[in-house]
Motif scaffolding. Structure first.
Motif, PDB file in Angstrom:
ATOM      1  N   VAL A 161      -9.568  -4.797   8.148  1.00 11.68           N
ATOM      2  CA  VAL A 161      -8.198  -5.429   7.912  1.00 11.68           C
ATOM      3  C   VAL A 161      -8.461  -6.957   7.763  1.00 11.68           C
ATOM      4  CG1 VAL A 161      -6.069  -5.902   9.402  1.00 11.68           C
ATOM      5  CG2 VAL A 161      -7.102  -3.650   9.513  1.00 11.68           C
ATOM      6  N   LEU A 162      -9.313  -7.459   8.724  1.00 11.32           N
ATOM      7  CA  LEU A 162      -9.461  -8.915   8.120  1.00 11.32           C
ATOM      8  C   LEU A 162      -9.854  -9.404   6.609  1.00 11.32           C
ATOM      9  CD1 LEU A 162      -9.838 -12.095   8.917  1.00 11.32           C
ATOM     10  CD2 LEU A 162     -12.043 -11.447   9.828  1.00 11.32           C
ATOM     11  N   ARG A 163     -10.784  -8.453   6.388  1.00 11.88           N
ATOM     12  CA  ARG A 163     -11.190  -8.586   4.764  1.00 11.88           C
ATOM     13  C   ARG A 163      -9.816  -8.195   3.835  1.00 11.88           C
ATOM     14  NH1 ARG A 163     -13.094  -5.864   0.394  1.00 11.88           N
ATOM     15  NH2 ARG A 163     -14.724  -7.007  -0.926  1.00 11.88           N
ATOM     16  N   GLN A 164      -8.958  -7.444   4.106  1.00 10.75           N
ATOM     17  CA  GLN A 164      -7.872  -7.168   3.452  1.00 10.75           C
ATOM     18  C   GLN A 164      -6.889  -8.432   3.571  1.00 10.75           C
ATOM     19  OE1 GLN A 164      -6.985  -4.352   1.398  1.00 10.75           O
ATOM     20  NE2 GLN A 164      -9.073  -3.393   1.930  1.00 10.75           N
ATOM     21  N   LEU A 165      -6.961  -9.135   4.657  1.00  7.40           N
ATOM     22  CA  LEU A 165      -5.874 -10.030   5.025  1.00  7.40           C
ATOM     23  C   LEU A 165      -6.557 -11.237   4.081  1.00  7.40           C
ATOM     24  CD1 LEU A 165      -5.501 -10.578   8.719  1.00  7.40           C
ATOM     25  CD2 LEU A 165      -3.650 -10.174   6.790  1.00  7.40           C
ATOM     26  N   ALA A 166      -7.915 -11.525   4.091  1.00  6.32           N
ATOM     27  CA  ALA A 166      -8.334 -12.403   3.298  1.00  6.32           C
ATOM     28  C   ALA A 166      -8.199 -12.524   1.805  1.00  6.32           C
ATOM     29  CB  ALA A 166      -9.857 -12.735   3.715  1.00  6.32           C
ATOM     30  N   MET A 167      -7.819 -11.209   1.235  1.00  4.89           N
ATOM     31  CA  MET A 167      -7.649 -11.194  -0.112  1.00  4.89           C
ATOM     32  C   MET A 167      -6.304 -11.293  -0.377  1.00  4.89           C
ATOM     33  SD  MET A 167     -10.224  -7.540  -0.654  1.00  4.89           S
ATOM     34  CE  MET A 167      -9.919  -7.405  -1.945  1.00  4.89           C
ATOM     35  N   ASN A 171       0.732  -6.672   4.959  1.00  3.86           N
ATOM     36  CA  ASN A 171       0.622  -5.833   6.027  1.00  3.86           C
ATOM     37  C   ASN A 171       1.074  -4.287   5.271  1.00  3.86           C
ATOM     38  OD1 ASN A 171      -0.176  -7.446   7.756  1.00  3.86           O
ATOM     39  ND2 ASN A 171       1.743  -7.487   9.057  1.00  3.86           N
ATOM     40  N   PRO A 172       2.013  -4.051   4.756  1.00  2.00           N
ATOM     41  CA  PRO A 172       2.293  -2.862   3.884  1.00  2.00           C
ATOM     42  C   PRO A 172       1.142  -2.460   2.965  1.00  2.00           C
ATOM     43  CG  PRO A 172       4.394  -4.315   3.946  1.00  2.00           C
ATOM     44  CD  PRO A 172       3.208  -5.003   4.318  1.00  2.00           C
ATOM     45  N   GLU A 173       0.929  -3.427   2.163  1.00  2.00           N
ATOM     46  CA  GLU A 173      -0.261  -3.077   1.153  1.00  2.00           C
ATOM     47  C   GLU A 173      -1.658  -2.545   1.985  1.00  2.00           C
ATOM     48  OE1 GLU A 173       0.774  -6.166  -2.554  1.00  2.00           O
ATOM     49  OE2 GLU A 173      -0.358  -6.947  -0.796  1.00  2.00           O
ATOM     50  N   ILE A 174      -1.886  -3.248   2.927  1.00  2.00           N
ATOM     51  CA  ILE A 174      -3.049  -2.878   3.767  1.00  2.00           C
ATOM     52  C   ILE A 174      -2.985  -1.642   4.432  1.00  2.00           C
ATOM     53  CG2 ILE A 174      -4.615  -3.527   5.660  1.00  2.00           C
ATOM     54  CD1 ILE A 174      -3.783  -6.575   5.347  1.00  2.00           C
ATOM     55  N   ALA A 175      -1.897  -1.443   4.629  1.00  2.00           N
ATOM     56  CA  ALA A 175      -1.441   0.047   5.578  1.00  2.00           C
ATOM     57  C   ALA A 175      -1.520   0.959   4.365  1.00  2.00           C
ATOM     58  CB  ALA A 175      -0.068  -0.054   5.696  1.00  2.00           C
ATOM     59  N   VAL A 179      -4.596   3.743   4.652  1.00  2.00           N
ATOM     60  CA  VAL A 179      -3.889   5.084   4.997  1.00  2.00           C
ATOM     61  C   VAL A 179      -3.553   5.130   6.476  1.00  2.00           C
ATOM     62  CG1 VAL A 179      -3.860   7.514   4.525  1.00  2.00           C
ATOM     63  CG2 VAL A 179      -5.366   6.116   3.118  1.00  2.00           C
ATOM     64  N   VAL A 180      -2.737   4.064   6.793  1.00  2.00           N
ATOM     65  CA  VAL A 180      -2.255   3.909   8.301  1.00  2.00           C
ATOM     66  C   VAL A 180      -0.963   3.575   8.272  1.00  2.00           C
ATOM     67  CG1 VAL A 180      -4.619   3.914   9.388  1.00  2.00           C
ATOM     68  CG2 VAL A 180      -3.328   1.755   8.732  1.00  2.00           C
ATOM     69  N   SER A 181      -0.112   3.568   9.354  1.00  2.00           N
ATOM     70  CA  SER A 181       1.297   3.055   9.546  1.00  2.00           C
ATOM     71  C   SER A 181       1.075   1.286   9.571  1.00  2.00           C
ATOM     72  CB  SER A 181       1.855   3.456  10.574  1.00  2.00           C
ATOM     73  OG  SER A 181       1.304   2.868  11.982  1.00  2.00           O
ATOM     74  N   GLU A 182       2.169   0.787   9.039  1.00  2.00           N
ATOM     75  CA  GLU A 182       2.416  -0.649   9.038  1.00  2.00           C
ATOM     76  C   GLU A 182       2.370  -1.221  10.235  1.00  2.00           C
ATOM     77  OE1 GLU A 182       5.409  -4.176   7.353  1.00  2.00           O
ATOM     78  OE2 GLU A 182       5.607  -2.050   6.792  1.00  2.00           O
ATOM     79  N   GLU A 183       2.834  -0.475  11.375  1.00  2.00           N
ATOM     80  CA  GLU A 183       2.850  -0.991  12.737  1.00  2.00           C
ATOM     81  C   GLU A 183       1.678  -0.847  13.433  1.00  2.00           C
ATOM     82  OE1 GLU A 183       4.593  -2.604  15.817  1.00  2.00           O
ATOM     83  OE2 GLU A 183       5.644  -1.966  13.951  1.00  2.00           O
ATOM     84  N   THR A 184       0.537   0.172  12.823  1.00  2.00           N
ATOM     85  CA  THR A 184      -0.801  -0.230  13.327  1.00  2.00           C
ATOM     86  C   THR A 184      -1.506  -1.313  12.662  1.00  2.00           C
ATOM     87  OG1 THR A 184      -0.987   2.240  13.427  1.00  2.00           O
ATOM     88  CG2 THR A 184      -3.016   0.896  13.080  1.00  2.00           C
ATOM     89  N   ILE A 185      -1.271  -1.893  11.343  1.00  2.00           N
ATOM     90  CA  ILE A 185      -1.773  -3.004  10.789  1.00  2.00           C
ATOM     91  C   ILE A 185      -1.264  -4.214  11.479  1.00  2.00           C
ATOM     92  CG2 ILE A 185      -1.764  -4.205   8.701  1.00  2.00           C
ATOM     93  CD1 ILE A 185      -3.578  -1.804   8.683  1.00  2.00           C
TER      94      ILE A 185
END
Length: 222
Positions: A161-167, A171-175, A179-185
């Motif tokens: 998740v940190l790697r995705q954030l840094a890119m 949150n919706p795009e990371i979710a 393949v998880v919920s936005e709430e999980t992210i």
């Protein structure tokens, strides 16, 4: 019927009138930007900040008076934590760069940069994401190498998740990507910032760079 998004309210803080007016004139050409206010000093900005309620504040670092840019950032961040702060300055000294980011700035742009880069930085900041001038990336990484919080352990999922954030992903795009919920992210992001004692996503980008979780060419740099 699609309801149009409200424009991004921007406040400008710089002691040079010609800079403020120039930036204001440039930004007014874009429908998604609204000038909420302008100030020539940190003191003046703090006096009006709760009246303006800006989404993004663009601030210089070196200004006259008892409150410089870094102290202005700290106080605005304390009063309006949801206001994103972009530094627009000529200064790229190590201590100023790092102090501004630690104080709560989410973006750092040089006055010598193309105006479009400032526009991008404002739009990105309004989404809670970071845009750092490439010239300061090495400064920031050096500082993080000296001030590492390497004792903190992240789970494998938190590292991803940190790697995705840094890119620069939302949150919706990371979710979607994981393949998880936005709430999980949202939960993962909160845990990451808490564990690493980070204030916002700009610092997450810095940490990811320092740890080698992401390379410079993967970040949303101008």
């Amino acid at each position: 019927m699609t309801i149009p998004k409200a424009p991004i309210r921007v406040a400008l803080v710089d002691d040079h009138t010609i800079v403020r007016r120039g930036v204001q004139s440039f930004l007014k050409a874009f429908e998604d930007i609204e000038i909420a206010g302008e100030a020539a000093s940190g003191e003046e900005a703090l006096k009006h900040i709760e009246e303006w309620l800006p989404d993004v504040m663009v601030v210089d670092l070196l200004m006259p008076g008892g409150i410089d840019g870094i102290e202005t950032i700290k106080q605005v961040h304390a009063i309006l934590p949801n206001t994103r702060i972009v530094v627009l300055t000529s200064y790229t000294e190590d201590t100023r760069v790092v102090s501004a980011l630690r104080a709560g700035a989410i973006g750092y742009i040089r006055k010598e940069a193309d105006p479009e880069i400032l526009l991008d930085a404002i739009r990105v900041a309004a989404r809670g994401q970071s845009l750092l001038d490439p010239t300061i990336a090495s400064i920031v990484m050096q500082e993080l190498l000296q001030g590492s919080k390497s004792g903190t352990k992240l789970t494998e999922r938190e590292q991803e998740v940190l790697r995705q954030l840094a890119m620069g992903r939302t949150n919706p795009e990371i979710a979607v990507a994981l393949v998880v919920s936005e709430e999980t992210i949202k939960t993962h992001v909160g845990n990451i910032l808490t564990k690493l004692q980070l204030a916002h996503r700009t610092q997450a980008v810095i940490y990811a760079l320092k740890k080698g979780l992401i390379s410079l060419d993967e970040i949303d740099l101008p």
